[in-house]
Design an enzyme around this catalytic site. Structure first.
Site, PDB file in Angstrom:
ATOM      1  N   HIS A 173       7.269  -7.310  -2.073  1.00  0.00           N
ATOM      2  CA  HIS A 173       6.971  -6.606  -0.815  1.00  0.00           C
ATOM      3  C   HIS A 173       7.856  -7.157   0.313  1.00  0.00           C
ATOM      4  O   HIS A 173       7.658  -6.802   1.471  1.00  0.00           O
ATOM      5  CB  HIS A 173       5.511  -6.847  -0.389  1.00  0.00           C
ATOM      6  CG  HIS A 173       4.469  -6.207  -1.257  1.00  0.00           C
ATOM      7  ND1 HIS A 173       4.546  -4.920  -1.720  1.00  0.00           N
ATOM      8  CD2 HIS A 173       3.280  -6.683  -1.714  1.00  0.00           C
ATOM      9  CE1 HIS A 173       3.458  -4.651  -2.435  1.00  0.00           C
ATOM     10  NE2 HIS A 173       2.687  -5.697  -2.449  1.00  0.00           N
ATOM     11  N   LYS A 209       0.798  -1.231   0.000  1.00  0.00           N
ATOM     12  CA  LYS A 209       0.000   0.000   0.000  1.00  0.00           C
ATOM     13  C   LYS A 209       0.836   1.289   0.000  1.00  0.00           C
ATOM     14  O   LYS A 209       0.385   2.334   0.479  1.00  0.00           O
ATOM     15  CB  LYS A 209      -1.010   0.033   1.167  1.00  0.00           C
ATOM     16  CG  LYS A 209      -1.808  -1.229   1.385  1.00  0.00           C
ATOM     17  CD  LYS A 209      -2.305  -1.893   0.118  1.00  0.00           C
ATOM     18  CE  LYS A 209      -3.371  -1.146  -0.637  1.00  0.00           C
ATOM     19  NZ  LYS A 209      -3.738  -1.920  -1.865  1.00  0.00           N
ATOM     20  N   SER A 267      -4.585   2.909   4.309  1.00  0.00           N
ATOM     21  CA  SER A 267      -4.782   2.257   3.018  1.00  0.00           C
ATOM     22  C   SER A 267      -4.838   0.731   3.195  1.00  0.00           C
ATOM     23  O   SER A 267      -5.678   0.048   2.592  1.00  0.00           O
ATOM     24  CB  SER A 267      -3.634   2.652   2.080  1.00  0.00           C
ATOM     25  OG  SER A 267      -3.803   2.075   0.814  1.00  0.00           O
TER      26      SER A 267
HETATM   27  S1  PPS Z   1      -0.582  -3.025  -3.256  1.00  0.00           S
HETATM   28  O1  PPS Z   1      -1.860  -3.770  -3.106  1.00  0.00           O
HETATM   29  O2  PPS Z   1       0.297  -3.223  -2.079  1.00  0.00           O
HETATM   30  O3  PPS Z   1       0.094  -3.308  -4.509  1.00  0.00           O
HETATM   31  O4  PPS Z   1      -1.039  -1.491  -3.244  1.00  0.00           O
HETATM   32  P1  PPS Z   1      -0.162  -0.269  -3.737  1.00  0.00           P
HETATM   33  O5  PPS Z   1      -0.277  -0.146  -5.200  1.00  0.00           O
HETATM   34  O6  PPS Z   1       1.210  -0.354  -3.153  1.00  0.00           O
HETATM   35  O7  PPS Z   1      -0.844   0.958  -3.019  1.00  0.00           O
HETATM   36  C1  PPS Z   1      -2.166   1.339  -3.255  1.00  0.00           C
HETATM   37  C2  PPS Z   1      -2.299   2.775  -2.813  1.00  0.00           C
HETATM   38  O8  PPS Z   1      -1.640   3.622  -3.777  1.00  0.00           O
HETATM   39  C3  PPS Z   1      -2.609   4.537  -4.307  1.00  0.00           C
HETATM   40  N1  PPS Z   1      -2.287   4.849  -5.703  1.00  0.00           N
HETATM   41  C4  PPS Z   1      -2.020   6.091  -6.131  1.00  0.00           C
HETATM   42  N2  PPS Z   1      -1.957   7.262  -5.466  1.00  0.00           N
HETATM   43  C5  PPS Z   1      -1.695   8.363  -6.202  1.00  0.00           C
HETATM   44  N3  PPS Z   1      -1.519   8.347  -7.548  1.00  0.00           N
HETATM   45  C6  PPS Z   1      -1.581   7.201  -8.254  1.00  0.00           C
HETATM   46  N4  PPS Z   1      -1.406   7.220  -9.576  1.00  0.00           N
HETATM   47  C7  PPS Z   1      -1.839   5.992  -7.536  1.00  0.00           C
HETATM   48  N5  PPS Z   1      -1.978   4.696  -7.888  1.00  0.00           N
HETATM   49  C8  PPS Z   1      -2.244   4.013  -6.754  1.00  0.00           C
HETATM   50  C9  PPS Z   1      -3.920   3.792  -4.143  1.00  0.00           C
HETATM   51  O9  PPS Z   1      -5.021   4.643  -4.291  1.00  0.00           O
HETATM   52  C10 PPS Z   1      -3.747   3.235  -2.738  1.00  0.00           C
HETATM   53  O10 PPS Z   1      -3.777   4.243  -1.736  1.00  0.00           O
HETATM   54  P2  PPS Z   1      -5.115   4.706  -0.968  1.00  0.00           P
HETATM   55  O11 PPS Z   1      -4.645   5.666   0.085  1.00  0.00           O
HETATM   56  O12 PPS Z   1      -5.733   3.477  -0.381  1.00  0.00           O
HETATM   57  O13 PPS Z   1      -5.982   5.374  -1.984  1.00  0.00           O
END
Ligand code: PPS
Length: 300
Positions: free
Chosen positions: A113, A53, A143
Site C-alpha cells: 500500500h 480499501k 470503506s
Molecule cells: S485492504 O484491507 O486494504 O486490503 O482492503 P481491500 O481489499 O483493498 O478493499 C476492500 C474493499 O474491496 C471490496 N471487495 C470487492 N468488491 C467487489 N468485488 C469483489 N470481489 C471484492 N472483494 C473485495 C470490499 O468489499 C471492500 O469494499 P467495501 O466498499 O468496504 O465493501
C-alpha cells in the site's frame, strides 16, 4: 533514509501510527523501516499496489487465479493475505513481509500500500511489473471508515464527520488518497505499470481480467476466463473463507462491527456524504487532482 516521527492518532483503541517522511504508517513498519527500504526486488517480481480499501483482495484473487490457470483448488492453498506478502508488514507474531517474500520461490507476486515515493528503490531499479488499482476517493473513504471501525489495530475513526476531516487531511494509514493516486499515476509512463480502476473491474470484469492476463504474459481460454469472473465476484469472495478474513481473530478484525467483505459496490458514498460534504470534497478534489486525467466513475 527519512526521519520518522510519532503521530498521535489513537482514539480509544490501543493503536498508534507513526510517520515516515510525513506519511502515517503502522508503528511496526516504521520501526522496521530500514529492512523494508533495503528489500531486494527481483526482475520477475509482480507487485500489486493499492491505496487501502481500493480492491486489493479482489485483484489478488484475480491475479492468483490467472497464475493458477483457473485452478480454484490451488487458490485455496493459503489465506489470501498470506499468498502475496505485504512488503511493509512488520507486526509480530507473523514474519515480516520482507521475510515472507524472501522465503518465496520466484516468480513472486507481492503486495504493497506504500505511496510511490516510499517504495523500496530496488523495485524501480529492477524494472519490475506493477499492477496499480485505484478506487474513487469517496467510496474509498467510506470503506476505510468502516474498516477502521472494525479493525482493532488501527486508530478508531471517530464519527463520520470526524473521519471525513481525517481522510481529506491524509492523516490515515498510508497517507493521502490524493497523493497516493497522483504519485502512482505519474509513474505510469516511466515504468511497467498497469493502472486499473475498481469501477471498471466492477462494470466489465472479463475485459479487465483479460487486460491483467495479457500484462502477466498469460493466455487463458474463454472458459477459464469465465470461471475467474465467476469465482472472483463479490458474492463468491464473501463466502470464501480464504478471502473473507473470517479466520482472523476478533481481537484484530471484529466482523460483528462491519464485515471485511462489506458491500463491494460503486456509489455507497451517497449513503454517507451530506450535500455540504460532497460539495466541499469536489472542490478539494479539483484542486488536488488538477492535471490528472483519471475519469473515476462515481456510480454504476
Ligand atoms: S485492504 O484491507 O486494504 O486490503 O482492503 P481491500 O481489499 O483493498 O478493499 C476492500 C474493499 O474491496 C471490496 N471487495 C470487492 N468488491 C467487489 N468485488 C469483489 N470481489 C471484492 N472483494 C473485495 C470490499 O468489499 C471492500 O469494499 P467495501 O466498499 O468496504 O465493501
Amino acid at each position: 533514509m527519512a526521519l520518522t516521527t510519532a503521530l498521535t492518532t489513537a482514539v480509544g483503541k490501543q493503536t498508534q501510527l507513526s510517520e515516515v517522511a510525513g506519511i502515517p504508517l503502522q508503528a511496526a513498519a516504521v520501526d522496521n523501516w530500514s529492512q523494508i527500504q533495503s528489500f531486494e526486488a527481483q526482475p520477475d517480481d509482480l507487485l500489486i499496489c493499492t491505496y487501502p480499501k481500493s480492491g486489493t483482495t479482489w485483484i489478488q484473487e484475480i491475479v492468483d487465479m490467472i497464475e493458477q490457470n483457473g485452478d480454484m483448488e490451488k487458490c485455496q492453498r493459503a489465506l489470501i493475505q498470506h499468498r502475496h506478502p505485504l512488503i511493509e508488514w512488520a507486526r509480530p507474531p507473523l514474519p515480516s513481509g520482507v521475510e515472507q517474500a524472501k522465503a518465496m520461490p520466484p516468480p513472486r507476486t507481492l503486495r504493497t500500500h506504500l505511496p510511490a515515493q516510499l517504495l523500496p528503490p530496488s523495485f524501480w531499479e529492477n524494472s519490475c511489473k506493477f499492477l496499480y488499482v485505484a478506487r474513487n476517493a469517496k467510496d474509498c473513504m467510506v470503506s476505510y471508515y468502516h474498516f477502521q471501525r472494525m479493525n482493532q489495530v488501527l486508530p478508531d475513526p471517530g464519527t463520520w464527520e470526524e473521519y471525513f476531516e481525517t481522510f481529506i487531511s491524509g492523516k490515515v494509514g498510508w497517507g493521502s488518497w490524493f497523493d497516493h493516486v497522483k504519485g502512482w499515476w505519474e509513474m505510469k509512463d516511466r515504468y511497467q505499470i498497469l493502472f486499473l480502476l475498481f469501477e471498471d473491474i466492477k462494470r466489465d470484469p472479463k475485459h479487465e481480467i483479460q487486460k491483467v492476463m495479457r500484462f502477466m504474459g498469460k493466455n487463458l481460454d474463454e472458459a477459464v476466463l469465465d470461471k475467474i469472473v465467476q469465482e472472483t465476484s463479490f458474492e463468491k469472495m464473501k463466502e470464501n473463507p480464504m478471502t473473507n478474513r473470517s479466520t482472523v481473530p476478533k481481537s484484530i478484525l471484529d466482523q460483528s462491527i462491519s464485515p471485511f467483505m462489506r458491500k463491494g459496490t460503486v456509489g455507497d458514498w451517497k449513503n454517507h456524504f451530506t450535500v455540504a460534504q460532497n460539495e466541499r470534497f469536489d472542490e478539494i478534489y479539483r484542486k488536488k487532482m488538477e492535471g490528472i486525467s483519471i475519469n473515476f466513475c462515481m456510480e454504476l
